[in-house]
Design an enzyme around this catalytic site. Sequence first.
Site, PDB file in Angstrom:
ATOM      1  N   LEU A  71      -5.541  -7.522 -11.336  1.00 38.93           N
ATOM      2  CA  LEU A  71      -4.865  -6.299 -11.769  1.00 38.93           C
ATOM      3  C   LEU A  71      -3.557  -6.151 -11.013  1.00 38.93           C
ATOM      4  CD1 LEU A  71      -7.859  -3.750 -11.726  1.00 38.93           C
ATOM      5  CD2 LEU A  71      -6.847  -4.836 -13.746  1.00 38.93           C
ATOM      6  N   ASP A  72      -2.524  -5.773 -11.715  1.00 37.98           N
ATOM      7  CA  ASP A  72      -1.251  -5.440 -11.090  1.00 37.98           C
ATOM      8  C   ASP A  72      -1.211  -3.927 -10.905  1.00 37.98           C
ATOM      9  OD1 ASP A  72       1.317  -4.948 -10.279  1.00 37.98           O
ATOM     10  OD2 ASP A  72       2.288  -6.111 -11.873  1.00 37.98           O
ATOM     11  N   LEU A  73      -1.489  -3.475  -9.712  1.00 38.79           N
ATOM     12  CA  LEU A  73      -1.616  -2.038  -9.457  1.00 38.79           C
ATOM     13  C   LEU A  73      -0.273  -1.309  -9.463  1.00 38.79           C
ATOM     14  CD1 LEU A  73      -4.418  -2.032  -6.719  1.00 38.79           C
ATOM     15  CD2 LEU A  73      -4.616  -1.780  -9.200  1.00 38.79           C
ATOM     16  N   LYS A  74       0.801  -2.040  -9.734  1.00 41.86           N
ATOM     17  CA  LYS A  74       2.103  -1.394  -9.867  1.00 41.86           C
ATOM     18  C   LYS A  74       2.394  -1.018 -11.329  1.00 41.86           C
ATOM     19  CE  LYS A  74       4.110  -3.684  -5.825  1.00 41.86           C
ATOM     20  NZ  LYS A  74       5.165  -4.595  -5.307  1.00 41.86           N
ATOM     21  N   GLY A 137      -0.073  -7.132  12.751  1.00 45.07           N
ATOM     22  CA  GLY A 137      -0.804  -7.731  13.859  1.00 45.07           C
ATOM     23  C   GLY A 137      -1.833  -8.738  13.377  1.00 45.07           C
ATOM     24  N   HIS A 138      -2.231  -9.614  14.291  1.00 43.48           N
ATOM     25  CA  HIS A 138      -3.308 -10.574  14.048  1.00 43.48           C
ATOM     26  C   HIS A 138      -4.301 -10.482  15.202  1.00 43.48           C
ATOM     27  CE1 HIS A 138      -1.832 -12.520  10.457  1.00 43.48           C
ATOM     28  NE2 HIS A 138      -0.625 -12.656  10.993  1.00 43.48           N
ATOM     29  N   ASP A 139      -5.357 -11.258  15.091  1.00 42.72           N
ATOM     30  CA  ASP A 139      -6.435 -11.212  16.079  1.00 42.72           C
ATOM     31  C   ASP A 139      -5.909 -11.293  17.513  1.00 42.72           C
ATOM     32  OD1 ASP A 139      -9.569 -11.503  16.280  1.00 42.72           O
ATOM     33  OD2 ASP A 139      -8.750 -12.967  17.673  1.00 42.72           O
ATOM     34  N   ASN A 141      -3.091 -10.373  18.724  1.00 38.93           N
ATOM     35  CA  ASN A 141      -2.452  -9.128  19.123  1.00 38.93           C
ATOM     36  C   ASN A 141      -3.466  -8.049  19.469  1.00 38.93           C
ATOM     37  OD1 ASN A 141      -0.636 -10.133  16.408  1.00 38.93           O
ATOM     38  ND2 ASN A 141       0.363 -10.079  18.391  1.00 38.93           N
ATOM     39  N   ASP A 168     -10.812  -9.698  14.465  1.00 34.90           N
ATOM     40  CA  ASP A 168     -10.944  -9.681  13.014  1.00 34.90           C
ATOM     41  C   ASP A 168     -12.379  -9.435  12.572  1.00 34.90           C
ATOM     42  OD1 ASP A 168      -8.269 -10.199  12.830  1.00 34.90           O
ATOM     43  OD2 ASP A 168      -8.461 -12.220  12.033  1.00 34.90           O
TER      44      ASP A 168
END
Length: 379
Positions: A71-74, A137-139, A141, A168
Amino acid sequence: MSLPLEGVRVLDLTRLLPGPYCSLLLADFGADVIKVEDPKIGDYARWYEPKVADQSAMFISLNRNKRSITLDLKTEKDKEVFIDLIRTSDVLIESFRPGVMERLGLGYEELKNQNPRLIYCAITGYGQTGPYAKEPGHDLNFLSYAGLLHLQGVANGNPQMSSVQIGDIGGGSLMATVGILLSIIDAKKTGKGQFVDISMLDGAVSWMQTILPDYWASNKLPNRGELVLNGGKACYEVYRTKDDRFLSVGALEFKFWRNFCQVIGKEELIDRLDDPVEQQQKMKVEIQEVILQRSLAEWLVDFEGVDACVSPVLTPQEMVENPQIIHREMIEEINHPEAGILKQIANPIKLSGQRLKLRRHAPRHGEHNVEIINELANR
């Protein structure tokens, strides 16, 4: 036999690891998890290497027992389909930065008007509020901000990263799963859903139960490599063997430490279990000299049947072939229609009377578009 979450519908807008691992736990136990993906790329994890049957091995493992709709939610047309799905769903999981869903006109306040029982779970790096709320951020961070990375590694060395994603999965996926299940129970009592705000940083901080209470009680800041469970004691360490393998020793309690010292012929260390840190480091040197004299296999023979909490450091390949892992059926084989026999990580949660089976292979991008649209039309 029915599964505990049969009849629960989950819309999963997440990608990569934290959200899909959460929805995997729900899907395995019977929830109808529908991955809502954008039509162009979908879940980025689909396209990682190495691939199996044109989809990444990680994606196939993380997304079993789920369906996929694109689905394109835009666009207004696809937003209408999404709203129809919301009206038939119990749970929504998303991992966009705060404000993204609101800008689409699909935030919690809007969606709960369509479905007051909706449980809306947002998994983000830093939560919905606070000065970092909209930061990426990632794990790595999350663990850095939590103060956890600072303590990982050996004394006087650099902080060392974990091989698995603590923030995560531990701080995000598992906390989200618990929050969703709590909300499902609450909704049965109140008839109302709620917003579940999951911060992976918050979750990482909450893992520090063996560190922070002691720090606050003693007012002594722990140093890297000096924590009891992180290299601070000789009884809880990894030692190299003669054949360049490793033996892990978790002899924290006196009875285990005594047995360990007796097997390696170091009875003079028995009464020194709680020596100061400086002495612990010297004890490690003595123990390492002894462990280096024999191979891993030889030490395992010596410790067989001895209560000392001593284990071999297995490679992933050895783990798969380990009798305990085999007995617990933690690695299972599935027959994939295109790739043939594949190994997958089984669900670790064992319930009496419940034997989980693969119900669906990981879906292709938009595989269930027609099926799900027809369900909405015929409800």
